[in-house]
Motif scaffolding. Structure first.
Motif, PDB file in Angstrom:
ATOM      1  N   PHE A 121     -11.665  18.950 -21.272  1.00 44.65           N
ATOM      2  CA  PHE A 121     -10.886  17.833 -20.755  1.00 44.65           C
ATOM      3  C   PHE A 121     -11.856  16.879 -20.062  1.00 44.65           C
ATOM      4  N   VAL A 122     -11.905  15.646 -20.546  1.00 44.51           N
ATOM      5  CA  VAL A 122     -12.695  14.616 -19.885  1.00 44.51           C
ATOM      6  C   VAL A 122     -11.806  13.935 -18.858  1.00 44.51           C
ATOM      7  N   LEU A 123     -12.165  14.079 -17.600  1.00 48.65           N
ATOM      8  CA  LEU A 123     -11.449  13.418 -16.515  1.00 48.65           C
ATOM      9  C   LEU A 123     -12.049  12.037 -16.304  1.00 48.65           C
ATOM     10  N   THR A 124     -11.224  11.001 -16.479  1.00 48.54           N
ATOM     11  CA  THR A 124     -11.697   9.645 -16.267  1.00 48.54           C
ATOM     12  C   THR A 124     -10.529   8.792 -15.787  1.00 48.54           C
ATOM     13  N   ALA A 125     -10.721   7.464 -15.821  1.00 51.19           N
ATOM     14  CA  ALA A 125      -9.711   6.561 -15.274  1.00 51.19           C
ATOM     15  C   ALA A 125      -9.795   5.219 -15.998  1.00 51.19           C
ATOM     16  N   HIS A 126      -8.913   4.305 -15.629  1.00 44.89           N
ATOM     17  CA  HIS A 126      -9.002   2.936 -16.129  1.00 44.89           C
ATOM     18  C   HIS A 126     -10.117   2.252 -15.342  1.00 44.89           C
ATOM     19  N   PHE A 127     -11.318   2.587 -15.740  1.00 42.65           N
ATOM     20  CA  PHE A 127     -12.516   2.277 -14.971  1.00 42.65           C
ATOM     21  C   PHE A 127     -13.631   1.908 -15.937  1.00 42.65           C
ATOM     22  N   GLY A 128     -14.419   0.877 -15.587  1.00 38.08           N
ATOM     23  CA  GLY A 128     -15.490   0.465 -16.476  1.00 38.08           C
ATOM     24  C   GLY A 128     -14.893  -0.045 -17.778  1.00 38.08           C
ATOM     25  N   ASN A 129     -15.431   0.411 -18.885  1.00 38.89           N
ATOM     26  CA  ASN A 129     -14.835   0.111 -20.192  1.00 38.89           C
ATOM     27  C   ASN A 129     -14.480   1.441 -20.836  1.00 38.89           C
ATOM     28  N   TRP A 130     -13.254   1.906 -20.567  1.00 40.72           N
ATOM     29  CA  TRP A 130     -12.848   3.222 -21.044  1.00 40.72           C
ATOM     30  C   TRP A 130     -12.672   3.265 -22.559  1.00 40.72           C
ATOM     31  N   GLU A 131     -12.479   2.112 -23.201  1.00 44.86           N
ATOM     32  CA  GLU A 131     -12.346   2.102 -24.660  1.00 44.86           C
ATOM     33  C   GLU A 131     -13.703   2.354 -25.322  1.00 44.86           C
ATOM     34  N   ILE A 132     -14.741   1.711 -24.820  1.00 43.03           N
ATOM     35  CA  ILE A 132     -16.089   1.964 -25.346  1.00 43.03           C
ATOM     36  C   ILE A 132     -16.512   3.388 -25.038  1.00 43.03           C
ATOM     37  N   LEU A 133     -16.141   3.890 -23.858  1.00 41.50           N
ATOM     38  CA  LEU A 133     -16.419   5.290 -23.510  1.00 41.50           C
ATOM     39  C   LEU A 133     -15.842   6.227 -24.562  1.00 41.50           C
ATOM     40  N   ALA A 224      -5.112  22.926 -17.607  1.00 40.81           N
ATOM     41  CA  ALA A 224      -6.473  23.440 -17.418  1.00 40.81           C
ATOM     42  C   ALA A 224      -6.440  24.840 -16.821  1.00 40.81           C
ATOM     43  N   MET A 225      -5.518  25.066 -15.894  1.00 48.00           N
ATOM     44  CA  MET A 225      -5.374  26.401 -15.306  1.00 48.00           C
ATOM     45  C   MET A 225      -4.883  27.401 -16.348  1.00 48.00           C
ATOM     46  N   ARG A 226      -4.011  26.943 -17.222  1.00 51.04           N
ATOM     47  CA  ARG A 226      -3.420  27.831 -18.222  1.00 51.04           C
ATOM     48  C   ARG A 226      -4.411  28.205 -19.321  1.00 51.04           C
ATOM     49  N   THR A 227      -5.198  27.220 -19.788  1.00 51.71           N
ATOM     50  CA  THR A 227      -6.072  27.435 -20.940  1.00 51.71           C
ATOM     51  C   THR A 227      -7.511  27.771 -20.553  1.00 51.71           C
ATOM     52  N   ARG A 228      -7.861  27.535 -19.277  1.00 52.18           N
ATOM     53  CA  ARG A 228      -9.236  27.698 -18.802  1.00 52.18           C
ATOM     54  C   ARG A 228     -10.190  26.743 -19.515  1.00 52.18           C
ATOM     55  N   THR A 229      -9.651  25.620 -19.968  1.00 50.45           N
ATOM     56  CA  THR A 229     -10.483  24.596 -20.586  1.00 50.45           C
ATOM     57  C   THR A 229     -11.271  23.858 -19.504  1.00 50.45           C
ATOM     58  N   PRO A 230     -12.576  23.696 -19.661  1.00 54.72           N
ATOM     59  CA  PRO A 230     -13.378  23.008 -18.648  1.00 54.72           C
ATOM     60  C   PRO A 230     -12.925  21.559 -18.442  1.00 54.72           C
ATOM     61  N   VAL A 231     -12.959  21.117 -17.190  1.00 52.13           N
ATOM     62  CA  VAL A 231     -12.662  19.727 -16.844  1.00 52.13           C
ATOM     63  C   VAL A 231     -13.964  19.077 -16.405  1.00 52.13           C
ATOM     64  N   VAL A 232     -14.369  18.025 -17.130  1.00 51.86           N
ATOM     65  CA  VAL A 232     -15.657  17.369 -16.890  1.00 51.86           C
ATOM     66  C   VAL A 232     -15.428  15.888 -16.572  1.00 51.86           C
ATOM     67  N   PRO A 233     -15.821  15.421 -15.387  1.00 54.51           N
ATOM     68  CA  PRO A 233     -15.695  13.992 -15.069  1.00 54.51           C
ATOM     69  C   PRO A 233     -16.691  13.158 -15.876  1.00 54.51           C
ATOM     70  N   VAL A 234     -16.190  12.059 -16.467  1.00 58.55           N
ATOM     71  CA  VAL A 234     -17.044  11.153 -17.237  1.00 58.55           C
ATOM     72  C   VAL A 234     -16.630   9.711 -16.909  1.00 58.55           C
ATOM     73  N   PHE A 235     -17.585   8.910 -16.437  1.00 58.65           N
ATOM     74  CA  PHE A 235     -17.272   7.541 -16.020  1.00 58.65           C
ATOM     75  C   PHE A 235     -18.335   6.564 -16.519  1.00 58.65           C
ATOM     76  N   PRO A 236     -17.921   5.422 -17.094  1.00 57.13           N
ATOM     77  CA  PRO A 236     -18.871   4.408 -17.563  1.00 57.13           C
ATOM     78  C   PRO A 236     -19.135   3.348 -16.497  1.00 57.13           C
ATOM     79  N   VAL A 237     -20.395   3.131 -16.178  1.00 57.36           N
ATOM     80  CA  VAL A 237     -20.776   2.158 -15.146  1.00 57.36           C
ATOM     81  C   VAL A 237     -21.641   1.073 -15.787  1.00 57.36           C
TER      82      VAL A 237
END
Length: 318
Positions: A121-133, A224-237
């Motif tokens: 799971f990529v944790l991100t937001a409406h931040f930077g240019n999330w479409e290019i990300l 994430a708790m159920r599947t134990r899938t890693p959560v990784v923050p990713v942000f474009p600056v």
């Protein structure tokens, strides 16, 4: 009438596509310059969302003056003006030219998380240019999906979906997305989740965000708790050379005390703190125009009675 509307929508869809392709032919530095000019002009156009953004900024930074808030808002307009002209260049992205648009910092963190065989799971937001990300991650790893709310206008939604799936990404509609998300992680895909928008009280939990309680979707914590899938923050600056530096942080360690409800609250707060950190550091990168604090953590009482404050209330809205 229905047939006429369909013809009109088809015409508008083709017009948007044609405009997008024409914009993609503008050299990238010139496109960014035009975007900056667009942002400056747009800043002076009266709009209701401009007032929302300005109030959000003033209430999020203690001690900020009216002049400082307006200066920041102008930078926000410039950023999103540039983003408007950058998005068409997704049509031009290839593995060979990707480094002209983005650089990756911490790419190994995403690779390490993928190596666990449970998707990411990529944790991100409406931040930077999330479409290019999204496009950049798809091009590099060739197995991605993004959870997104469909656009309200059908021709625009169709164009956006074509752009997002151009390099092979799967689009998962936000409503009732759980089953498709589960399927995506079973296929070891990278699933992008933008966790910075308001939700109704029954969909989320209230966590602190920029000094106020914000109702935040609890779905990421639950799955994430159920599947134990890693959560990784990713942000474009955005960098001075016009490219985006895509920052990939290490996997977030989930809290697991056995108290499901409590852990959902804590993990959602952890995710939100990551987003808050980036918004505070790069405030012009965030989409301040959204009514992020619309759902309230108190009930509206009548007859002049006081409002009881709750950490997860009944969700009265503006």
């Amino acid at each position: 009438m229905q047939r006429a509307e369909t013809v009109i929508e088809a015409f508008i869809y083709r017009l948007i596509r044609l405009t997008l392709r024409a914009m993609s032919c503008i050299p990238y530095p010139i496109a960014q310059f035009k975007g900056k000019a667009l942002g400056v002009v747009a800043y002076f156009i009266p709009m209701s969302r401009k007032k929302v953004a300005l109030e959000n900024i003033k209430e999020s930074f203690a001690g900020i003056t009216e002049k400082e808030a307006k200066r920041l808002l102008r930078k926000v307009y410039i950023h999103f003006g540039r983003m408007f002209f950058e998005i068409p260049h997704i049509l031009k992205l290839t593995p060979e030219n990707l480094d002209r648009y983005v650089t990756f910092e911490g790419r190994e963190n995403l690779e390490e998380a993928l190596g666990k065989g449970k998707g990411v799971f990529v944790l991100t937001a409406h931040f930077g240019n999330w479409e290019i990300l999204s496009s950049a991650v798809t091009i590099l790893f060739n197995r991605s999906a993004v959870v997104a709310r469909p656009a309200d206008y059908k021709p625009l939604d169709r164009v956006i979906n074509e752009l997002r799936t151009l390099h092979g990404a799967e689009i998962i509609p936000k409503q009732r997305a759980m089953r498709q998300i589960m399927s995506a992680v079973k296929q070891e895909k990278i699933v992008g989740i933008l966790l910075d928008q308001n939700v109704d009280w029954y969909e989320g939990v209230f966590v602190p965000f920029l000094g106020r309680w914000a109702c935040t979707n609890k779905g990421l914590a639950l799955i994430a708790m159920r599947t134990r899938t890693p959560v990784v923050p990713v942000f474009p600056v955005r960098q001075k050379d016009g490219r985006y530096r895509i920052i990939v942080e290490k996997e977030i360690g989930l809290k697991d005390t056995g108290d499901k409800n409590g852990d959902v609250d804590v993990n959602t707060e952890i995710f939100t703190r990551v987003i808050e950190r980036y918004v505070k550091k790069y405030p012009d990168h965030w989409f301040w125009f959204h009514k992020r604090w619309k759902t309230k953590n108190y009930c509206e009482w009548s007859h002049g009675m006081p409002r009881p404050s709750l950490s997860s209330g009944c969700g009265a809205e503006d």
